[in-house]
Write a protein that holds these residues in place. Structure first.
Motif, mmCIF file in Angstrom:
data_model
loop_
_atom_site.group_PDB
_atom_site.id
_atom_site.type_symbol
_atom_site.label_atom_id
_atom_site.label_comp_id
_atom_site.label_asym_id
_atom_site.label_seq_id
_atom_site.Cartn_x
_atom_site.Cartn_y
_atom_site.Cartn_z
ATOM 1 N N ASP A 82 0.895 -1.147 0.000
ATOM 2 C CA ASP A 82 0.000 0.000 0.000
ATOM 3 C C ASP A 82 0.941 1.207 0.000
ATOM 4 O OD1 ASP A 82 -1.523 2.191 1.122
ATOM 5 O OD2 ASP A 82 -3.064 0.699 1.563
ATOM 6 N N GLU A 83 0.628 2.222 -0.794
ATOM 7 C CA GLU A 83 1.560 3.359 -0.882
ATOM 8 C C GLU A 83 1.685 4.130 0.437
ATOM 9 O OE1 GLU A 83 -0.361 5.281 -4.115
ATOM 10 O OE2 GLU A 83 -1.791 6.334 -2.844
ATOM 11 N N ARG A 84 0.783 3.867 1.377
ATOM 12 C CA ARG A 84 0.846 4.567 2.666
ATOM 13 C C ARG A 84 1.732 3.839 3.681
ATOM 14 N NH1 ARG A 84 -5.436 4.450 3.737
ATOM 15 N NH2 ARG A 84 -4.958 2.312 3.159
ATOM 16 N N GLU A 85 2.320 2.728 3.251
ATOM 17 C CA GLU A 85 3.086 1.913 4.190
ATOM 18 C C GLU A 85 4.474 2.463 4.452
ATOM 19 O OE1 GLU A 85 1.476 -2.210 2.948
ATOM 20 O OE2 GLU A 85 3.632 -2.460 3.299
ATOM 21 N N SER A 86 4.949 2.269 5.686
ATOM 22 C CA SER A 86 6.340 2.617 5.962
ATOM 23 C C SER A 86 7.203 1.416 5.597
ATOM 24 C CB SER A 86 6.531 2.969 7.438
ATOM 25 O OG SER A 86 6.356 1.821 8.234
ATOM 26 N N LEU A 87 8.470 1.699 5.343
ATOM 27 C CA LEU A 87 9.400 0.627 4.989
ATOM 28 C C LEU A 87 9.484 -0.391 6.127
ATOM 29 C CD1 LEU A 87 11.451 -0.415 2.927
ATOM 30 C CD2 LEU A 87 13.177 1.049 3.993
ATOM 31 N N TYR A 88 9.357 0.119 7.347
ATOM 32 C CA TYR A 88 9.344 -0.761 8.512
ATOM 33 C C TYR A 88 8.241 -1.812 8.392
ATOM 34 C CZ TYR A 88 8.128 -2.437 13.085
ATOM 35 O OH TYR A 88 7.799 -3.255 14.111
ATOM 36 N N GLU A 89 7.040 -1.336 8.060
ATOM 37 C CA GLU A 89 5.898 -2.256 7.988
ATOM 38 C C GLU A 89 6.081 -3.283 6.882
ATOM 39 O OE1 GLU A 89 2.303 0.660 9.513
ATOM 40 O OE2 GLU A 89 3.233 1.049 7.588
ATOM 41 N N THR A 90 6.548 -2.829 5.734
ATOM 42 C CA THR A 90 6.711 -3.756 4.617
ATOM 43 C C THR A 90 7.766 -4.820 4.917
ATOM 44 O OG1 THR A 90 6.219 -1.907 3.171
ATOM 45 C CG2 THR A 90 7.079 -3.892 2.127
ATOM 46 N N LEU A 91 8.899 -4.375 5.411
ATOM 47 C CA LEU A 91 9.980 -5.335 5.647
ATOM 48 C C LEU A 91 9.614 -6.324 6.746
ATOM 49 C CD1 LEU A 91 13.139 -3.030 5.474
ATOM 50 C CD2 LEU A 91 12.248 -4.547 3.703
ATOM 51 N N ARG A 92 8.976 -5.844 7.767
ATOM 52 C CA ARG A 92 8.677 -6.707 8.894
ATOM 53 C C ARG A 92 7.428 -7.563 8.645
ATOM 54 N NH1 ARG A 92 10.202 -7.107 14.468
ATOM 55 N NH2 ARG A 92 8.503 -8.196 15.472
ATOM 56 N N ASN A 93 6.369 -6.925 8.162
ATOM 57 C CA ASN A 93 5.107 -7.655 8.025
ATOM 58 C C ASN A 93 5.011 -8.470 6.743
ATOM 59 O OD1 ASN A 93 4.582 -6.326 10.375
ATOM 60 N ND2 ASN A 93 3.218 -4.819 9.454
ATOM 61 N N GLU A 94 5.487 -7.921 5.639
ATOM 62 C CA GLU A 94 5.367 -8.636 4.366
ATOM 63 C C GLU A 94 6.545 -9.576 4.144
ATOM 64 O OE1 GLU A 94 2.634 -8.318 2.482
ATOM 65 O OE2 GLU A 94 1.841 -6.824 3.890
ATOM 66 N N LEU A 95 7.746 -9.073 4.411
ATOM 67 C CA LEU A 95 8.924 -9.902 4.142
ATOM 68 C C LEU A 95 9.421 -10.633 5.387
ATOM 69 C CD1 LEU A 95 10.829 -7.553 1.657
ATOM 70 C CD2 LEU A 95 9.330 -9.476 1.144
#
Ligand code: FES
Ligand code: FES
Lengths: 298, 199
Positions: free
Chosen positions: B20-33
């Motif tokens: 989601d374009e509103r996501e922080s890099l923190y959220e993507t790396l931790r939650n998605e990856l």
């Protein structure tokens, strides 16, 4: 997830202006270290963000044909501090932006954001004021140049229109050549701190290095906007370095023009004391950097 | 808001991820990856627990938008290894050796910052190291052992580069003279025996 209505990555400045004009409830985001925190705090929640974060034309420091220094608004603090041109000609600006936040913040936070958020406490603001920087803005009606002394209109307020993108800053050669400067930040801790008071001095000595030819002094947090102390500057011009009244009088006059306030960070009285003391120390340090000799003990 | 697929270059590999374009890099790396070494301490860029290396420099991933990181080189602690033998890095070994870890919450951020510091190939002094880690907070160790660990890691690197480098004499508890230790112990015991409720 940030509470924003949209994020648009602008391709270039014109694209950003177009998007901002189309969306009344949107604002620019550059480094994000300020805007994203305001979103988190709820202050800017729900806004649309037009990002100029990765626009290459807004980054970097260079010199034009006549030697003026041009600082891209999107240049991060770290890159300014470590830039050769800055280190050679205006090291005090490099030092000033090296006091913003912590090392991580300085990798992403930009000088354009620091100036445009309008905070009197912005660490780059007093030095940019002393350097009399010109601010180049581009908006729907084209480009305009505003000098920093006319830029701030109140706490957190500037003349920049919401749809205008700050592109770069121009520091004229005559405003930095042969000047030596010092930025003094007073804070309760050394890092990740917002200045209780900031003071930036630039001084030019005469050929014999025994008198002040010209001096600029600007403060942050000493008034609602970053401000210069013109009377003190006028007074110090032409004064001999061994003039015993120089420092005290300079500090006294500097205080006369400032309007410090009470805040939870410090009382008005404490700020008044800081204004005087920091004027002296910043001037002494600048003079010493310029190769002048002046007695002062703390 | 719909998600879009972007490519992130993480720990040496291209990873496709729906963001989601509103996501922080923190959220993507931790939650998605699922790169769980990254920690969320303050979410406002003050503690450095969420640090990641972006093109070799630490940034706070909690206040960095994921979409901005496209095309950039992202490294987290999961991606660290000694290129010569596949082992953990000197930085990590020194953190263990110098007991620079207590609860460990700040550690991944510090490790990445230390990797950046060591990678600069400069013979930093203790004071300079302290300055360089000001963007990372640790609530447990008191920083002493962290600085020592970074100093030793720099030493290993300087040895490899053939640059002379002296590690400042240690001032950590390990090197406290015995007499001093006994005194400290007595003080602690005295404090324990002193019934504060009666004071
Ligand atoms: S969680 Fe990002 S700096 Fe604290
Ligand atoms: S080891 Fe616990 S916060 Fe640093």
């Amino acid at each position: 997830m940030f509470d924003i209505s949209f994020l648009y990555e602008a391709k270039d400045v014109k694209d950003a202006i177009k998007r901002l004009s189309e969306n009344p409830n949107s604002e620019i985001i550059s480094g994000g270290t300020d805007v994203l925190i305001r979103v988190r705090e709820g202050k800017d929640a729900g806004m649309g963000l037009v990002s100029i974060h990765n626009i290459a034309e807004l980054k970097g420091v260079k010199q034009d044909g006549s030697g003026n220094i041009i600082i891209g608004a999107g240049t991060c603090f770290y890159d300014i501090t470590h830039n050769e041109i800055i280190q050679k000609y205006i090291p005090s600006l490099g030092e000033a932006v090296n006091t913003v936040g912590g090392p991580q913040i300085r990798q992403t936070g930009t000088i354009g954001g620091n100036i445009c958020n309008g905070a009197t406490s912005a660490d780059s603001a007093s030095t940019m004021t002393a350097l009399q920087a010109d601010i180049v803005l581009e908006g729907p009606n084209g480009e305009r140049v505003v000098n920093i002394k006319d830029f701030y209109t109140g706490p957190g307020k500037t003349v920049r229109d919401r749809c205008e993108v700050c592109k770069h800053f121009v520091i004229k050669k005559e405003n930095f050549e042969n000047y030596y400067g010092y930025y003094f930040k007073y804070g309760k801790r050394k890092s990740l701190e917002i200045a209780t008071l900031g003071c930036s001095v630039l001084v030019k000595l005469n050929g014999a290095k025994d008198a002040i030819e010209d001096v600029k002094i600007a403060y942050g947090v000493a008034a609602p906007t970053p401000s210069r102390a013109y009377k003190a500057e006028e007074f110090a011009k032409g004064k001999k370095l061994n003039d015993k009244t120089l420092l005290d009088e300079f500090a006294k006059l500097a205080l006369e023009e400032m309007k410090p306030r009470d805040s939870w960070r410090a009382s008005k009285e404490f700020r008044e004391q800081l204004i005087k003391e920091m004027a002296k120390r910043s001037l002494v340090n600048s003079i010493r950097r310029a190769g002048g000799r002046i007695e002062y003990y703390v | 808001m719909s998600k879009k697929i972007i490519t992130l270059h993480v720990n040496g590999k291209d990873r496709e991820v729906a963001v989601d374009e509103r996501e922080s890099l923190y959220e993507t790396l931790r939650n998605e990856l699922r790169l769980t070494s990254i920690k969320k301490g303050c979410e406002v860029g003050e503690c450095g627990a969420c640090s990641v290396l972006l093109n070799g420099k630490c940034v706070d991933s909690c206040i960095y938008l994921t979409v901005w990181a496209q095309g950039k080189d992202i490294v987290t602690v999961e991606g660290l290894k000694d290129e010569t033998n596949g082992d953990i890095t000197d930085v990590q070994k020194e953190f263990i050796k110098q007991a620079a870890v207590q609860c460990g919450f700040c550690t991944p951020g510090f490790i990445l910052k230390a990797v950046e510091i060591v990678g600069a190939n400069k013979p930093y002094t203790r004071d300079e190291i302290k300055e360089l880690i000001t963007g990372n907070l640790c609530r447990c160790t008191g920083y002493m052992n962290i600085v020592t660990a970074i100093e030793h890691a720099i030493k290993h690197n300087m040895d490899k580069l053939g640059i002379p480098y002296e590690v400042a004499p240690s001032t950590t508890s390990f090197d406290i003279p015995d007499a001093e230790k006994e005194k400290m112990l007595k003080d602690v015991l005295a404090m324990q025996n002193n019934d504060v409720t009666k004071a």
